[in-house]
Design a protein around this motif. Structure first.
Motif, PDB file in Angstrom:
ATOM      1  N   ASN A  54       1.129  -1.106  -0.197  1.00  0.00           N
ATOM      2  CA  ASN A  54      -0.003  -0.274   0.301  1.00  0.00           C
ATOM      3  C   ASN A  54       0.944   1.157  -0.210  1.00  0.00           C
ATOM      4  O   ASN A  54       0.811   2.388   0.114  1.00  0.00           O
ATOM      5  CB  ASN A  54      -0.782  -0.636   1.438  1.00  0.00           C
ATOM      6  N   ARG A  55       2.088   1.367  -0.780  1.00  0.00           N
ATOM      7  CA  ARG A  55       2.686   2.200  -0.668  1.00  0.00           C
ATOM      8  C   ARG A  55       2.517   3.904  -1.562  1.00  0.00           C
ATOM      9  O   ARG A  55       0.843   3.578  -2.219  1.00  0.00           O
ATOM     10  CB  ARG A  55       3.861   1.822  -1.439  1.00  0.00           C
ATOM     11  N   THR A  56       2.320   4.511  -1.076  1.00  0.00           N
ATOM     12  CA  THR A  56       2.168   6.073  -1.338  1.00  0.00           C
ATOM     13  C   THR A  56       3.323   6.078  -2.572  1.00  0.00           C
ATOM     14  O   THR A  56       3.938   5.736  -3.127  1.00  0.00           O
ATOM     15  CB  THR A  56       2.820   7.448  -0.205  1.00  0.00           C
ATOM     16  N   ALA A  57       3.446   7.055  -2.987  1.00  0.00           N
ATOM     17  CA  ALA A  57       4.436   7.917  -4.109  1.00  0.00           C
ATOM     18  C   ALA A  57       5.608   8.212  -3.351  1.00  0.00           C
ATOM     19  O   ALA A  57       6.494   8.419  -4.727  1.00  0.00           O
ATOM     20  CB  ALA A  57       3.452   8.988  -4.594  1.00  0.00           C
ATOM     21  N   THR A  58       5.881   8.088  -2.495  1.00  0.00           N
ATOM     22  CA  THR A  58       7.052   8.612  -2.059  1.00  0.00           C
ATOM     23  C   THR A  58       7.980   8.372  -0.768  1.00  0.00           C
ATOM     24  O   THR A  58       9.241   7.599  -0.729  1.00  0.00           O
ATOM     25  CB  THR A  58       7.024  10.013  -1.480  1.00  0.00           C
TER      26      THR A  58
END
Length: 374
Positions: A54-58
């Protein structure tokens, strides 16, 4: 470990994130740089980002099942190799001194310190000789990577200090690194890229870490509980190396004593107060042998930085107290005497090592420096 837990290296973090989002992860990558630049924590944060569901953009999310396991370094698809050697713990293992026997100690030091030196690792496992990556480790690596990934899209093998790899190990792993099993990633972390065997080095994509920015280092030190002043001093003196910054802060108390001793010597020498210089030498002689040597090294540094201060004040490495004092003092050092001062100090170190009379050595040094100060 998240990218935000790694000090600085923002541009490099962006490039690593892009390799994941653009689906162009190189199967074998070599992180190059001093331990204090953050190669190991950065490689772990990269591995966690790749595995995060569930990674974010960074950055990694930090909360998915994968991230939770990474936070404890127990993810089944994350594997480590690092130098070890014979200790009491491996006495019965004969030649099977492999990383798996020290996984608990490894997890402890990585989670507690994040940044640590090779020597700190050896101390953590009570090892008094240099660690190695032996042939038994190659067998262990190959058996692990034959398995399919359990929970992530990739199996990730982080090899810390591949320069400690025996040649026969490298030869065993060449084919595996060049053509790894499906969904397998090698992340190698080196402090001395020139010592990595060429056959391994040439099969990796190099990722060069740069010295840390002063502001990033200071911010991290403040987060660790240091004062803004101490953090600013250490970050300016550490040459972009976070471990050096920590060492500077640890040694600051001892250096305060050396600073006072040095300042007293310079004031007495400049004022030509010979009798008080003799008293100074007697006090210096009362220090322990190790402190006497450490003071001489410190004095050498102070002379060097004051000489540089007269040439270019923008490149000196002095803490705020040293800089404030040196701003008034550096003019009194005769430029044509700096090499002579160095020689006088360097002459003292072997004399002390040979158990020379410390009072005589420091008296002689004080009088000679008197002749070199305007």
């Amino acid at each position: 470990m998240l990218f935000k837990d790694v000090v600085g290296q923002d541009e490099l973090k962006k490039k690593l994130v892009a390799t994941v989002t653009d689906n162009r992860i190189s199967h074998a990558q070599l992180f190059e740089g001093f331990a204090g630049y953050g190669g190991l924590p950065l490689s772990i944060a990269y591995a966690q980002f790749i595995s995060c569901t569930n990674r974010t953009a960074t950055d990694s999310c930090g909360t998915c099942p994968s991230c939770v396991k990474y936070s404890k370094l127990i993810h089944p698809d994350l594997h480590f190799v690092f130098p070890v050697n014979k200790t009491a713990k491996t006495e019965k293992e004969k030649d099977r001194q492999i990383s798996d026997l020290f996984l608990q100690e490894w997890r402890n030091i990585v989670l507690q310190k994040k940044y640590f030196s090779e020597m700190e690792w050896y101390n953590a496992i009570n090892l008094d000789v240099q660690g190695l990556i032996r042939i038994a480790e190659a067998d262990s690596i190959m058996s692990k990577l034959k398995l399919t990934a359990c929970e992530s899209s990739m199996k990730i093998m982080i090899i810390w200090l591949p320069e400690r790899m025996r040649r026969e190990v490298a030869n065993s792993l060449l084919k595996l690194i060049e053509e790894p099993p499906k969904e397998t990633l090698f992340l190698l972390v080196t402090e001395h890229a020139d010592e990595v065997l060429p056959t391994i080095y040439s099969r990796t994509q190099r990722i060069k870490l740069l010295p840390l920015d002063e502001k990033d280092t200071a911010r991290a030190l403040i987060n660790d509980g240091y004062s803004e002043k101490d953090a600013a001093d250490a970050s300016r003196l550490c040459e972009g190396n976070y471990l050096n910054a920590k060492k500077i802060l640890t040694a600051s108390e001892a250096e305060k004593e050396y600073f006072e001793l040095f300042v007293t010597l310079m004031r007495l020498a400049h004022a030509n107060r010979i009798l008080e210089l003799l008293d100074w030498a007697e006090n210096a002689a009362k220090l322990s042998k190790e402190k006497q040597k450490a003071f001489l090294v410190y004095a050498e540094r102070m002379f060097r930085e004051n000489y540089i201060l007269s040439i270019n004040p923008n490149i000196v490495y002095l803490n705020s107290a040293e800089l404030e004092w040196s701003g008034k003092f550096y003019r009194y050092i005769k430029t044509d005497c700096i090499h002579l001062i160095y020689r006088h100090i360097n002459d003292c170190i072997p004399q002390l090592a040979q158990n020379g009379n410390a009072k005589i050595i420091f008296t002689d040094l004080a009088l000679k420096i008197r002749m070199c100060i305007d």
